[in-house]
Design a protein around this motif. Sequence first.
Motif, PDB file in Angstrom:
ATOM      1  N   UNK A 140       0.854  -1.265  -0.042  1.00 48.70           N
ATOM      2  CA  UNK A 140       0.038  -0.178  -0.088  1.00 48.70           C
ATOM      3  C   UNK A 140       0.959   1.211  -0.022  1.00 48.70           C
ATOM      4  N   UNK A 141       2.002   1.161   0.694  1.00 47.96           N
ATOM      5  CA  UNK A 141       2.654   2.454   0.879  1.00 47.96           C
ATOM      6  C   UNK A 141       3.425   2.616  -0.691  1.00 47.96           C
ATOM      7  N   UNK A 142       3.914   1.308  -1.200  1.00 50.05           N
ATOM      8  CA  UNK A 142       4.504   1.541  -2.707  1.00 50.05           C
ATOM      9  C   UNK A 142       3.528   2.417  -3.491  1.00 50.05           C
ATOM     10  N   UNK A 192       9.839  -1.898   5.599  1.00 49.97           N
ATOM     11  CA  UNK A 192       9.849  -2.974   5.040  1.00 49.97           C
ATOM     12  C   UNK A 192       9.497  -4.145   5.709  1.00 49.97           C
ATOM     13  N   UNK A 193       8.430  -4.723   5.100  1.00 47.11           N
ATOM     14  CA  UNK A 193       7.792  -5.894   5.730  1.00 47.11           C
ATOM     15  C   UNK A 193       8.428  -6.963   6.575  1.00 47.11           C
ATOM     16  N   UNK A 232      -3.144   6.112   1.324  1.00 41.91           N
ATOM     17  CA  UNK A 232      -3.256   6.701   2.642  1.00 41.91           C
ATOM     18  C   UNK A 232      -3.337   5.664   3.825  1.00 41.91           C
ATOM     19  N   UNK A 233      -3.162   5.934   4.883  1.00 41.77           N
ATOM     20  CA  UNK A 233      -2.991   5.147   6.069  1.00 41.77           C
ATOM     21  C   UNK A 233      -4.445   4.383   6.257  1.00 41.77           C
ATOM     22  N   UNK A 234      -5.461   5.288   5.773  1.00 45.21           N
ATOM     23  CA  UNK A 234      -6.914   4.897   6.219  1.00 45.21           C
ATOM     24  C   UNK A 234      -7.252   3.823   5.015  1.00 45.21           C
ATOM     25  N   UNK A 235      -6.473   4.137   3.867  1.00 43.19           N
ATOM     26  CA  UNK A 235      -6.939   3.081   2.930  1.00 43.19           C
ATOM     27  C   UNK A 235      -6.338   1.563   3.165  1.00 43.19           C
ATOM     28  N   UNK A 236      -4.967   1.742   3.404  1.00 41.19           N
ATOM     29  CA  UNK A 236      -4.423   0.581   4.026  1.00 41.19           C
ATOM     30  C   UNK A 236      -4.938  -0.104   4.937  1.00 41.19           C
ATOM     31  N   UNK A 237      -5.291   0.557   6.021  1.00 38.80           N
ATOM     32  CA  UNK A 237      -6.144  -0.070   7.168  1.00 38.80           C
ATOM     33  C   UNK A 237      -7.422  -0.773   6.606  1.00 38.80           C
ATOM     34  N   UNK A 238      -8.123  -0.294   5.884  1.00 38.12           N
ATOM     35  CA  UNK A 238      -9.411  -0.796   5.579  1.00 38.12           C
ATOM     36  C   UNK A 238      -9.071  -1.985   4.687  1.00 38.12           C
ATOM     37  N   UNK A 239      -7.971  -2.113   3.868  1.00 38.77           N
ATOM     38  CA  UNK A 239      -7.322  -3.173   3.109  1.00 38.77           C
ATOM     39  C   UNK A 239      -7.111  -4.228   4.071  1.00 38.77           C
ATOM     40  N   UNK A 240      -6.682  -4.016   5.061  1.00 33.90           N
ATOM     41  CA  UNK A 240      -6.235  -5.433   5.934  1.00 33.90           C
ATOM     42  C   UNK A 240      -7.083  -5.622   7.146  1.00 33.90           C
ATOM     43  N   UNK A 241      -8.024  -4.752   7.266  1.00 33.92           N
ATOM     44  CA  UNK A 241      -9.175  -4.855   8.245  1.00 33.92           C
ATOM     45  C   UNK A 241      -8.731  -4.324   9.639  1.00 33.92           C
ATOM     46  N   UNK A 242      -7.986  -3.416   9.650  1.00 30.71           N
ATOM     47  CA  UNK A 242      -7.395  -2.861  10.971  1.00 30.71           C
ATOM     48  C   UNK A 242      -7.671  -1.463  11.020  1.00 30.71           C
ATOM     49  N   UNK A 243      -7.488  -0.946  12.246  1.00 34.85           N
ATOM     50  CA  UNK A 243      -7.742   0.545  12.660  1.00 34.85           C
ATOM     51  C   UNK A 243      -6.649   1.347  12.148  1.00 34.85           C
ATOM     52  N   UNK A 244      -6.782   2.535  11.504  1.00 36.18           N
ATOM     53  CA  UNK A 244      -5.990   3.507  11.136  1.00 36.18           C
ATOM     54  C   UNK A 244      -4.786   3.779  12.049  1.00 36.18           C
ATOM     55  N   UNK A 245      -5.156   3.867  13.312  1.00 34.58           N
ATOM     56  CA  UNK A 245      -4.283   4.060  14.320  1.00 34.58           C
ATOM     57  C   UNK A 245      -3.108   2.829  14.311  1.00 34.58           C
TER      58      UNK A 245
END
Length: 336
Positions: A21-23, A56-57, A27-40
Amino acid sequence: MSTASSRTPLSLLDREEISRGLAEGLEQKEIAERIGRSPSVVSREIRRHGGRERYRAAHANSHAAMARRRPKVRKLDRLPGLRREVLARLGRGHSPDQIAGRLRREHGHRDPDRVISHEAVYTWIYALPTGELARHGVRLRSGRTTRRPRGRAGTPGARIVGMRSIDERPAEAAGRAVPGHWEGDLIIGRNGQTALGTLVERTSRFFLPVPLLAGKNAGAVCDALIETVTGVPEILRKSLTWDRGSEMAQHQRLSLATDLAVYFAHPHSPWERGTNENTNRLLREYFPKSTDIAGDPAYLKCVAEELNARPRRILAYRTPAEVFTELLTSSVASTD
């Protein structure tokens, strides 16, 4: 996608998705929705492991696994350089909170190996064997080896002729935006035989000792205060708030000699001079109760310099000396 519990650790797959998502510039909110976690959760994960540019993962997953290991090696045991820095500051009388705040102010987040939380300092200290800290040549300012609740009682006052109540003090003195308003009191030595006058400026918490070589009666206290206060630039001489002790019976003479208005707190209300009360508590590290108080002006000056060089949380971990100098400079500049 259902949101996972914030307590469930991120998996390597979650971290790879964050990296992708970063690559992609999400936005962090979009990444959070993608993995089912909160933006925080996503925000903390990225911040802990290098930020958007360096995340890096695989590295993040390895680092997180190490951080979860038990028992954990304390940071001060793991980093000898940081341990030496903390011990040196403890030796100068700084509290764990002051040490942690000052290190953050000096190093920010640029070098995580040079910052530490105050809780980490306390837990390291309390985990040491009895006497180990003393062998390093330092001790907690409180002298305690464990935390315990503490309390403090007020002291009785006395009637003084012509006193002006704190209620009559200018409104600007009640706040701390305008410098030049002071609080004062005495600390008393063993059997009441010795004493020290204490003055502290409300905005900067800057401390001035008042040596009482001639005793603590009203005349001697007034003379000593006049000598000390006249050394303060007039622009930072606006008011003085004292308790109702009889040592301030000659307050009117003090005001005439120094043009410093004197006001008196209500009986049994030490919180109305909270800055001074806190300063007196710090001074008890140098002059414990039931001991004589040194009257040597040179020694008292050294004590004042140490206290005024301690970073304070209330000052964003600047020192009283730094803030007082800034106030004096800006006050003089505003009158030019």
